[in-house]
Motif scaffolding. Structure first.
Motif, PDB file in Angstrom:
ATOM      1  N   PHE A  86      -7.047   5.208   2.697  1.00  0.00           N
ATOM      2  CA  PHE A  86      -6.887   5.409   1.251  1.00  0.00           C
ATOM      3  C   PHE A  86      -6.632   4.129   0.469  1.00  0.00           C
ATOM      4  N   VAL A  87      -6.213   3.064   1.152  1.00  0.00           N
ATOM      5  CA  VAL A  87      -6.019   1.800   0.441  1.00  0.00           C
ATOM      6  C   VAL A  87      -7.364   1.281  -0.077  1.00  0.00           C
ATOM      7  N   PHE A  88      -8.443   1.706   0.566  1.00  0.00           N
ATOM      8  CA  PHE A  88      -9.773   1.316   0.113  1.00  0.00           C
ATOM      9  C   PHE A  88     -10.526   2.499  -0.486  1.00  0.00           C
TER      10      PHE A  88
ATOM     11  N   GLU B  37     -10.319  10.660  -4.442  1.00  0.00           N
ATOM     12  CA  GLU B  37      -9.996  10.705  -3.011  1.00  0.00           C
ATOM     13  C   GLU B  37      -8.654  10.020  -2.736  1.00  0.00           C
ATOM     14  N   HIS B  38      -8.467   8.877  -3.384  1.00  0.00           N
ATOM     15  CA  HIS B  38      -7.218   8.145  -3.195  1.00  0.00           C
ATOM     16  C   HIS B  38      -6.015   8.982  -3.626  1.00  0.00           C
ATOM     17  N   THR B  39      -6.171   9.661  -4.768  1.00  0.00           N
ATOM     18  CA  THR B  39      -5.043  10.378  -5.377  1.00  0.00           C
ATOM     19  C   THR B  39      -4.450  11.398  -4.413  1.00  0.00           C
TER      20      THR B  39
ATOM     21  N   LEU C 143      -4.565  11.642  -1.058  1.00  0.00           N
ATOM     22  CA  LEU C 143      -3.869  11.084   0.100  1.00  0.00           C
ATOM     23  C   LEU C 143      -2.594  10.360  -0.326  1.00  0.00           C
ATOM     24  N   ARG C 144      -2.671   9.636  -1.416  1.00  0.00           N
ATOM     25  CA  ARG C 144      -1.504   8.905  -1.898  1.00  0.00           C
ATOM     26  C   ARG C 144      -0.363   9.886  -2.229  1.00  0.00           C
ATOM     27  N   ARG C 145      -0.715  11.016  -2.894  1.00  0.00           N
ATOM     28  CA  ARG C 145       0.313  12.008  -3.225  1.00  0.00           C
ATOM     29  C   ARG C 145       0.951  12.595  -1.985  1.00  0.00           C
TER      30      ARG C 145
ATOM     31  N   ALA D 144      -0.542  -2.071   6.969  1.00  0.00           N
ATOM     32  CA  ALA D 144       0.020  -2.545   5.704  1.00  0.00           C
ATOM     33  C   ALA D 144       1.508  -2.862   5.816  1.00  0.00           C
ATOM     34  N   GLY D 145       2.186  -2.216   6.757  1.00  0.00           N
ATOM     35  CA  GLY D 145       3.635  -2.332   6.777  1.00  0.00           C
ATOM     36  C   GLY D 145       4.194  -3.270   7.822  1.00  0.00           C
ATOM     37  N   HIS D 146       3.331  -3.814   8.643  1.00  0.00           N
ATOM     38  CA  HIS D 146       3.814  -4.548   9.801  1.00  0.00           C
ATOM     39  C   HIS D 146       3.864  -6.052   9.536  1.00  0.00           C
TER      40      HIS D 146
ATOM     41  N   THR E  38      -8.158  -7.460  -3.921  1.00  0.00           N
ATOM     42  CA  THR E  38      -9.459  -7.687  -4.558  1.00  0.00           C
ATOM     43  C   THR E  38     -10.026  -6.376  -5.100  1.00  0.00           C
ATOM     44  N   ARG E  39     -10.930  -6.485  -6.039  1.00  0.00           N
ATOM     45  CA  ARG E  39     -11.562  -5.303  -6.635  1.00  0.00           C
ATOM     46  C   ARG E  39     -13.030  -5.607  -6.910  1.00  0.00           C
ATOM     47  N   ILE E  40     -13.797  -4.541  -7.165  1.00  0.00           N
ATOM     48  CA  ILE E  40     -15.203  -4.697  -7.541  1.00  0.00           C
ATOM     49  C   ILE E  40     -15.410  -4.076  -8.917  1.00  0.00           C
TER      50      ILE E  40
ATOM     51  N   ILE F 119      -2.374   1.964  -9.426  1.00  0.00           N
ATOM     52  CA  ILE F 119      -2.339   3.134  -8.532  1.00  0.00           C
ATOM     53  C   ILE F 119      -2.212   2.771  -7.052  1.00  0.00           C
ATOM     54  N   HIS F 120      -2.581   1.551  -6.679  1.00  0.00           N
ATOM     55  CA  HIS F 120      -2.458   1.162  -5.268  1.00  0.00           C
ATOM     56  C   HIS F 120      -1.181   0.364  -5.018  1.00  0.00           C
ATOM     57  N   GLN F 121      -0.311   0.271  -6.010  1.00  0.00           N
ATOM     58  CA  GLN F 121       0.895  -0.543  -5.807  1.00  0.00           C
ATOM     59  C   GLN F 121       1.593  -0.100  -4.521  1.00  0.00           C
ATOM     60  N   CYS F 122       2.116  -1.062  -3.804  1.00  0.00           N
ATOM     61  CA  CYS F 122       2.611  -0.825  -2.444  1.00  0.00           C
ATOM     62  C   CYS F 122       3.417   0.465  -2.309  1.00  0.00           C
ATOM     63  N   LEU F 123       2.918   1.307  -1.426  1.00  0.00           N
ATOM     64  CA  LEU F 123       3.556   2.592  -1.170  1.00  0.00           C
ATOM     65  C   LEU F 123       4.840   2.408  -0.366  1.00  0.00           C
TER      66      LEU F 123
HETATM   67  C1  HEM Z   1      -0.291  -1.587  -0.672  1.00  0.00           C
HETATM   68  C2  HEM Z   1       2.218  -5.730  -0.314  1.00  0.00           C
HETATM   69  C3  HEM Z   1       5.210  -3.633   2.929  1.00  0.00           C
HETATM   70  C4  HEM Z   1       2.428   0.301   2.913  1.00  0.00           C
HETATM   71  C5  HEM Z   1       0.154  -2.877  -0.886  1.00  0.00           C
HETATM   72  C6  HEM Z   1      -0.411  -3.806  -1.848  1.00  0.00           C
HETATM   73  C7  HEM Z   1       0.282  -4.970  -1.728  1.00  0.00           C
HETATM   74  C8  HEM Z   1       1.302  -4.775  -0.707  1.00  0.00           C
HETATM   75  C9  HEM Z   1       0.041  -6.257  -2.508  1.00  0.00           C
HETATM   76  C10 HEM Z   1      -1.541  -3.508  -2.853  1.00  0.00           C
HETATM   77  C11 HEM Z   1      -2.934  -3.594  -2.262  1.00  0.00           C
HETATM   78  C12 HEM Z   1      -4.030  -3.396  -3.287  1.00  0.00           C
HETATM   79  O1  HEM Z   1      -3.791  -3.082  -4.445  1.00  0.00           O
HETATM   80  O2  HEM Z   1      -5.211  -3.569  -2.913  1.00  0.00           O
HETATM   81  C13 HEM Z   1       3.248  -5.513   0.602  1.00  0.00           C
HETATM   82  C14 HEM Z   1       4.259  -6.496   0.944  1.00  0.00           C
HETATM   83  C15 HEM Z   1       5.102  -5.895   1.848  1.00  0.00           C
HETATM   84  C16 HEM Z   1       4.616  -4.545   2.076  1.00  0.00           C
HETATM   85  C17 HEM Z   1       4.349  -7.915   0.371  1.00  0.00           C
HETATM   86  C18 HEM Z   1       6.330  -6.435   2.540  1.00  0.00           C
HETATM   87  C19 HEM Z   1       7.180  -7.233   2.016  1.00  0.00           C
HETATM   88  C20 HEM Z   1       4.744  -2.366   3.177  1.00  0.00           C
HETATM   89  C21 HEM Z   1       5.353  -1.415   4.075  1.00  0.00           C
HETATM   90  C22 HEM Z   1       4.540  -0.302   4.080  1.00  0.00           C
HETATM   91  C23 HEM Z   1       3.446  -0.574   3.176  1.00  0.00           C
HETATM   92  C24 HEM Z   1       6.650  -1.632   4.858  1.00  0.00           C
HETATM   93  C25 HEM Z   1       4.657   1.001   4.823  1.00  0.00           C
HETATM   94  C26 HEM Z   1       5.390   1.297   5.797  1.00  0.00           C
HETATM   95  C27 HEM Z   1       1.452   0.104   1.965  1.00  0.00           C
HETATM   96  C28 HEM Z   1       0.392   1.060   1.718  1.00  0.00           C
HETATM   97  C29 HEM Z   1      -0.399   0.513   0.689  1.00  0.00           C
HETATM   98  C30 HEM Z   1       0.201  -0.764   0.324  1.00  0.00           C
HETATM   99  C31 HEM Z   1       0.190   2.384   2.438  1.00  0.00           C
HETATM  100  C32 HEM Z   1      -1.649   1.135   0.060  1.00  0.00           C
HETATM  101  C33 HEM Z   1      -1.252   1.976  -1.112  1.00  0.00           C
HETATM  102  C34 HEM Z   1      -2.430   2.574  -1.834  1.00  0.00           C
HETATM  103  O3  HEM Z   1      -3.575   2.163  -1.631  1.00  0.00           O
HETATM  104  O4  HEM Z   1      -2.199   3.503  -2.623  1.00  0.00           O
HETATM  105  N1  HEM Z   1       1.209  -3.487  -0.221  1.00  0.00           N
HETATM  106  N2  HEM Z   1       3.487  -4.371   1.313  1.00  0.00           N
HETATM  107  N3  HEM Z   1       3.604  -1.827   2.649  1.00  0.00           N
HETATM  108  N4  HEM Z   1       1.308  -0.971   1.111  1.00  0.00           N
HETATM  109 FE1  HEM Z   1       2.479  -2.617   1.130  1.00  0.00          FE
END
Ligand code: HEM
Length: 421
Positions: free
Chosen positions: A110-112, A117-119, A121-123, A258-260, A310-312, A366-370
């Motif tokens: 869903f990050v891509f 579709e994103h909405t 899964l994100r919810r 994303a979280g590791h 990045t975006r298109i 909408i994609h701000q880090c979940l």
């Molecule tokens: C999305 C940064 C930690 C899960 C993002 C995005 C950024 C980001 C910049 C936006 C991507 C985009 O708009 O294309 C970070 C940073 C972290 C961190 C700097 C640590 C300091 C985590 C953790 C998790 C996580 C711990 C989960 C356990 C996600 C998910 C998305 C996301 C699932 C996608 C959300 C979506 O597409 O709606 N993160 N993240 N992130 N992050 Fe993080």
């Protein structure tokens, strides 16, 4: 933003935009600094000959990330990195909206994805990041941090902080989220580390990635059979209509990817930044109440996701006075946007006491880090426990010898040799 595979744009970005200078690991890459003053939205030539746009202004970055005319859907719309030089040449003069390669998506990456579709899964995911679950995780995290510091101290007076502390914290937090059995955690952590390491060979990486996929597939099957009190069980049993196994596996992989590395590198590079700035570290030690401000300031100052957001463009859009044509790839230059002098004084300085500066380290829109709530807990506890338990923590090698992750999309340190009395 993951090194686990999906974004390949970094490979075609000029190296001077992503590789930070030796001895200067906290400042944006030299090519970004050089471009200051050339406007907040700038054309940039990629290594495969395609053109893209670099967004360096804070307001302009927010405008792009909150505008539905910019897509995250790389499966449907190829970004510039996916074009060969021949295709780039063939495309010249053929402007216009990008044509979708697939009509609908059934996967769970869903990050891509874009709405709707994103909405959905994100919810579903947001509903699983409950306050109760976050509080329980915070408690577990304190135990995990303490156990790992105990182990470091028991083993001597020197350690590489990356494998000893920075990597296990997010890895074990993801185990908690996904409900991985204690008995399986070593295997999970090992395969994740190999799959994500630059030191692995391609064959090792592929084998570890395959093992991880199989592991998560078995985990999903197990949660279907015997749900427990974890996020993955919640997703398996509470989604209506239910998610497929393939979607659930993808969602788990997105969380892992994303979280590791993000959190691990914030911990590694953050400790290096604080050790290199004794006055700031002393201020934090004197006033543990500064920890929340410290986390936000380090997120801003280090901007480890670099050019990973990045975006298109799906239509012609004007941003910051610049016409971005339909089909163009837009790269958010987070390290620059987070140092936008229009928004904060002295942006190149690390200042743990500054009034909270808004930043884009977690993206925007909408994609701000979940996982940002969890990430903040991990950093607060990770830095807090470490500096409290080891008051004389210091580097065990000269700072110039700390190997930087200039070869990776997520910036940070490959290792961080530290010592204590
Ligand atoms: C999305 C940064 C930690 C899960 C993002 C995005 C950024 C980001 C910049 C936006 C991507 C985009 O708009 O294309 C970070 C940073 C972290 C961190 C700097 C640590 C300091 C985590 C953790 C998790 C996580 C711990 C989960 C356990 C996600 C998910 C998305 C996301 C699932 C996608 C959300 C979506 O597409 O709606 N993160 N993240 N992130 N992050 Fe993080």
């Amino acid at each position: 933003p993951t090194d686990a595979g999906v974004t390949s744009l970094t490979r075609v970005l000029p190296a001077d935009l992503t590789e930070r200078a030796a001895g200067c690991p906290f400042a944006p890459a030299p090519g970004l600094a050089e471009r200051r003053g050339r406007g907040t939205v700038q054309p940039v030539a990629l290594l495969n000959g395609a053109d893209a746009f670099l967004v360096t202004g804070f307001d302009e970055a927010r405008a792009v990330l909150s505008d539905p005319r910019f897509s995250s859907d790389r499966l449907r719309y190829p970004d510039a990195s996916q074009l060969t030089p021949d295709q780039v040449a063939g495309l010249a003069g053929q402007d216009g909206p990008p044509r979708p390669r697939v009509e609908s998506r059934e996967d769970g990456m869903f990050v891509f994805m874009d709405p709707p579709e994103h909405t959905r899964l994100r919810r579903l995911l947001t509903g699983q990041f409950t306050v109760r679950r976050m509080n329980a995780l915070e408690e577990r995290l304190r135990e995990i941090a303490t156990e790992h510091i105990d182990a470091m101290v028991a083993a001597g007076t020197e350690a590489d902080l990356v494998p000893a502390y920075a990597l296990p914290i997010p890895s074990l937090m993801i185990c908690e989220l996904l409900g991985v059995d204690y008995a399986d955690r070593d295997e999970f952590q090992h395969n994740t580390a190999v799959a994500l390491s630059t030191r692995s060979t391609d064959a090792e990486r592929a084998a570890a990635g395959g093992a991880l996929y199989g592991f998560i597939a078995r985990l999903v099957a197990e949660k279907r059979r015997a749900p427990a009190d974890d996020l993955l069980s919640g997703l398996v049993h509470e989604a209506e209509p239910p998610l497929t196994d393939a979607q659930l596996i993808d969602v788990a992989l997105v969380l892992l990817g994303a979280g590791h590395e993000t959190t691990a590198n914030m911990l590694g590079l953050g400790v290096l930044a604080l050790l290199q700035d004794p006055a700031q570290l002393a201020a934090l030690r004197a006033d543990p109440g500064l920890i929340d401000g410290t986390v936000e300031e380090l997120l801003r100052y280090l901007s480890i996701v670099q050019l990973g957001v990045t975006r298109i463009a799906l239509e012609d859009v004007t941003v910051g006075g610049v016409d971005v044509p339909a089909g163009a790839t837009v790269v958010i230059a987070t390290p620059e946007a987070n140092r936008d002098a229009r928004h904060l004084p002295d942006p190149d300085r690390l200042d743990l006491t500054r009034p909270r500066a808004p930043h884009l380290a977690f993206g925007h829109g909408i994609h701000q880090c979940l996982g940002q709530q969890l990430a903040r807990i991990e950093m607060r506890t990770g830095f807090g426990e470490l500096f409290a338990r080891l008051p004389d923590l210091r580097l065990a090698v000269p700072a110039e010898e700390v190997p930087l992750r200039n070869d990776m999309q997520i910036f940070g340190v490959h290792s961080l040799p530290v010592t204590w009395a």
